[in-house]
Design a protein around this motif. Structure first.
Motif, short mmCIF file in Angstrom:
data_model
loop_
_atom_site.label_atom_id
_atom_site.label_comp_id
_atom_site.label_asym_id
_atom_site.label_seq_id
_atom_site.Cartn_x
_atom_site.Cartn_y
_atom_site.Cartn_z
N VAL A 161 19.77 -31.08 1.13
CA VAL A 161 19.32 -31.13 2.61
C VAL A 161 20.73 -31.14 3.62
O VAL A 161 21.85 -31.28 3.00
CB VAL A 161 18.87 -32.52 2.85
CG1 VAL A 161 18.33 -32.52 4.42
CG2 VAL A 161 17.66 -33.05 1.81
N CYS A 189 14.75 -27.21 -4.34
CA CYS A 189 14.24 -27.05 -3.06
C CYS A 189 15.51 -27.37 -1.96
O CYS A 189 16.19 -28.09 -2.54
CB CYS A 189 13.06 -27.76 -2.43
SG CYS A 189 13.24 -29.37 -2.56
N PHE A 191 16.09 -28.17 2.50
CA PHE A 191 15.74 -28.33 3.51
C PHE A 191 16.80 -28.12 4.79
O PHE A 191 17.92 -28.45 4.44
CB PHE A 191 15.09 -29.67 3.82
CG PHE A 191 13.57 -29.82 3.35
CD1 PHE A 191 12.63 -29.87 4.10
CD2 PHE A 191 13.56 -29.82 1.86
CE1 PHE A 191 11.35 -29.99 3.55
CE2 PHE A 191 12.01 -29.96 1.38
CZ PHE A 191 11.09 -30.10 2.22
N LEU A 210 12.70 -38.09 3.54
CA LEU A 210 12.50 -37.22 2.79
C LEU A 210 13.27 -37.46 1.33
O LEU A 210 12.81 -37.33 0.14
CB LEU A 210 13.20 -36.01 3.14
CG LEU A 210 13.07 -34.68 2.42
CD1 LEU A 210 11.62 -34.07 2.03
CD2 LEU A 210 13.93 -33.44 2.90
N ALA A 231 7.73 -27.02 -0.63
CA ALA A 231 8.92 -26.52 -0.75
C ALA A 231 9.31 -26.18 -2.34
O ALA A 231 9.79 -25.11 -2.61
CB ALA A 231 9.99 -27.22 -0.12
N MET A 242 13.42 -24.51 4.06
CA MET A 242 12.48 -25.29 4.82
C MET A 242 12.91 -26.08 5.77
O MET A 242 14.05 -26.82 5.60
CB MET A 242 11.86 -26.05 3.61
CG MET A 242 11.05 -25.38 2.65
SD MET A 242 9.48 -24.85 3.28
CE MET A 242 8.35 -26.17 3.23
N LEU A 244 13.09 -29.23 8.22
CA LEU A 244 12.75 -30.57 8.44
C LEU A 244 12.25 -30.92 9.54
O LEU A 244 12.82 -31.24 10.50
CB LEU A 244 13.97 -31.43 7.87
CG LEU A 244 13.64 -32.91 7.65
CD1 LEU A 244 12.48 -33.33 6.69
CD2 LEU A 244 14.89 -33.91 7.57
#
Length: 251
Positions: A161, A189, A191, A210, A231, A242, A244
């Motif tokens: 993230v 994945c 974000f 998340l 994702a 992706m 958030l």
């Protein structure tokens, strides 16, 4: 391939946060650090991840989740020594000694995110969360983030993230690392938190929700929230950029 770990006398697990019953899974929270430093561990960095640690442990209490903050030997990564990653690997081994054969998630912030990604090859690790991971940018003529290993991420579920306005840890570097890892591991994945900086403070609640959803899904098989499942399933670059959504995890 994991590195040889020599646990320093001051590397240790912080106190256990979570269930008082049987332990079924462990999340090791890795605080921020510095690229180069000979100074001892930072109390401020340790304090900065306490709230995340409590939130993760509380959300997973029913499943038997315990969380520990890793207390490093010092605050510096220090080049090839990769001390924070070595301390993370030592902490995984200590969890196995303490709790037995339980799955482990490494959750790191900033330089701790780099340590989580690097130490993922330790045998008990089944998942990694890297929040705003600091990666080398190669500005000094080296290969930088493109030289960071990703083979150790094979077989692990990985969530990265990153705030798009991060001026301390370049978000494009974490995208490049994720793209390389995704080539051999579908379960990666990433974000993006739009218009947020290194600490992702504007969307702190969403980032923690998340992270919690990912940790509980990875360690205990809970169904992932739809955006997270999408994702992980999406091909690159979609699953690695992706957005958030504001309000994720609410209601």
């Amino acid at each position: 391939m994991t590195q040889q770990v020599e646990p320093g006398p001051t590397a240790r697990l912080g106190r256990a946060v979570g269930t008082n019953g049987a332990v079924a899974g462990v999340v090791l929270v890795l605080p921020p650090g510095e690229p180069e430093s000979a100074r001892g561990p930072s109390a401020l960095a340790h304090t900065s991840v306490r709230a995340l640690t409590r939130e993760l442990a509380g959300a997973g209490a029913a499943e038997g989740l315990v969380a520990h903050v890793v207390r490093y030997r010092g605050r510096g990564w220090n080049g090839d020594a990769a001390r924070l990653a070595a301390d993370a690997e030592w902490a995984v081994a200590e969890v196995v000694r303490k709790y037995g054969d339980v799955p482990v998630c490494l959750a790191g912030v900033g330089m701790g995110g780099r340590a989580a990604l690097r130490a993922a090859g330790a045998g008990a690790v089944n998942s990694v969360v890297a929040l705003a991971p600091w990666l080398p940018d190669g500005a000094d003529g080296t290969q930088g983030a493109d030289a960071e290993p990703v083979r150790q991420l094979a077989g692990r579920r990985v969530l990265i993230v990153h705030g798009t306005n991060d001026e301390r840890a370049a978000p494009e570097l974490s995208f490049r690392l994720a793209a390389r890892a995704k080539k051999s591991n579908r379960e990666v994945c990433r974000f993006e938190v739009h218009s947020d900086g290194h600490g992702m403070r504007q969307h702190r609640a969403e980032v923690r929700a998340l992270s919690t959803d990912f940790v509980l899904g990875s360690l205990f098989g809970r169904p992932y929230a739809r955006p997270l499942a999408d994702a992980l399933a999406a091909p690159p670059p979609l699953g690695l950029r992706m957005p958030l959504s504001t309000g994720f995890g609410r209601g």
